[in-house]
Design a protein around this motif. Structure first.
Motif, mmCIF file in Angstrom:
data_model
loop_
_atom_site.group_PDB
_atom_site.id
_atom_site.type_symbol
_atom_site.label_atom_id
_atom_site.label_comp_id
_atom_site.label_asym_id
_atom_site.label_seq_id
_atom_site.Cartn_x
_atom_site.Cartn_y
_atom_site.Cartn_z
ATOM 1 N N GLU A 206 0.765 -0.792 -0.034
ATOM 2 C CA GLU A 206 -0.014 0.514 0.161
ATOM 3 C C GLU A 206 1.102 0.922 0.409
ATOM 4 N N SER A 207 1.860 0.875 0.764
ATOM 5 C CA SER A 207 2.868 2.521 1.130
ATOM 6 C C SER A 207 4.043 2.694 -0.525
ATOM 7 N N VAL A 312 -0.060 2.836 6.803
ATOM 8 C CA VAL A 312 0.881 3.171 4.727
ATOM 9 C C VAL A 312 1.401 4.562 5.786
#
Length: 355
Positions: A206-207, A312
């Motif tokens: 997600e990052s 994140v």
């Protein structure tokens, strides 16, 4: 020629330190044998290293209620019998245990055969297998000075962790070539342990949009946890598991995100790698990784991000904080006085095998 039997399994961390000792003992002319479980990760690692492997029955001894607790003690008893007969045939001068539940039957069978045992505990406090084994061993080697207070009978000795020479011989150029990376951006290595870590994997993926602006990322995500949709993402390379290639990947890496298993973090320490540690929670473990991580953070070797706070934003800020503070962290790591663990343990083995 003297014979030594090694045991330990359940995770790579219970096996790979043995390889450092095995390599040196081979040079000294020892015959090496290994006892592990049939289905454990130790079988693949040890057979790949060309070491004779013998398997026995073993059961997991749990601190919590599980229906398997009813039948697993019988597996342990069966394993003691199998190990007893194996040891009678192999006739080792000494047994060395790295822990894990497969080691319990081997250690008890060694005691019954009057074979001396030296054990090694990687974590801050002894795991259940080593706790059960303490009455049956001569010495227990530990990584952390703080661990000695948990070892009764004066059996504890702080040696540190035996580090595989292979892990110290990596070549950054080979790692860059393997991943199709370049030298213009720093490399972040993410490891979730030999079995992977789903929460870390998800947070990293997600990052990616933010992290890839500053870093190239090599991600060892665990068996069955590859994300096929990201295989062509530039600057991001993922592996389920690596063996020989790990040394090269570490050599090219500028910082590491990892769980806080003792074997891994002491290998990072030996390589001088700044770390962001995300230890297993108390709900998912006995809390040993939390203690390991706290010790490393206190000594300035790492920063800690608790899994409950993992997101994140916290992952990106944690990675950046480690990279920005890498010079100070590297200086703290260089000041680490723990060295020569393999030599110290071999000296113990040789001395104990003469008794």
């Amino acid at each position: 020629m003297k014979t030594i039997v090694f045991t330990g399994g359940g995770s790579a961390g219970h096996v790979t330190p043995n390889l450092a000792i095995i390599a040196k003992l081979k040079q000294l002319g020892w015959d090496i044998q290994y006892i592990g479980s049939k289905e454990g990760i130790e079988k693949e690692i040890i057979q790949h290293a060309g070491i004779p492997f013998h398997h026995i029955s073993s059961g997991k001894l749990r601190r919590y209620f599980d229906l398997k607790n009813i039948k697993d003690p019988f597996k342990v008893v069966k394993g003691i019998g199998e190990a007893y007969l194996l040891l009678r045939r192999l006739k080792p001068s000494i047994v060395f245990s790295k822990g894990g539940f497969v080691s319990v039957p081997v250690i008890i069978a060694s005691w019954l055969n009057r074979i001396p045992v030296i054990s090694h505990e990687s974590d801050m406090t002894p795991g259940l297998a080593n706790k059960i084994s303490i009455p049956f061993v001569q010495r227990i080697c530990v990584n952390f000075p703080e661990s000695l207070q948990h070892i009764k009978g004066g059996k504890g000795i702080c040696t540190g962790l035996p580090i595989r020479e292979q892990i110290l011989r990596g070549k950054a150029s080979k790692g860059l070539e393997l991943c199709d990376f370049h030298k213009q951006k720093p490399v972040l290595l993410v490891m979730g342990g030999s079995l992977g870590a789903q929460k870390i994997n998800a947070a990293v993926r997600e990052s990616l949009g933010t992290l890839l602006e500053r870093y190239q990322i090599v991600h060892i995500c665990g068996k069955g946890q590859l994300d096929e949709s990201l295989t062509k993402r530039r600057g991001y390379r993922q592996f389920e598991y690596v063996n020989e290639e790990l040394a090269d990947l570490l050599a090219m890496s500028d910082l590491v995100v990892s769980r806080a298993g003792a074997t891994s973090i002491f290998e990072f320490l030996a390589l001088g790698k700044p770390m962001l540690l995300i230890p297993l929670t108390r709900q998912a473990s006995r809390g040993d990784q939390l203690l390991n991580a706290a010790s490393f953070e206190k000594k300035g070797y790492a920063r800690v991000l608790f899994e409950e706070q993992l997101s994140v934003d916290t992952l990106v800020s944690g990675v950046n904080a480690v990279y920005d503070g890498r010079s100070e962290m590297a200086a703290n790591i260089r000041a680490n006085e723990q060295a020569g663990a393999t030599a110290a343990i071999i000296e113990l083995i040789q001395a104990s095998s003469l008794k």
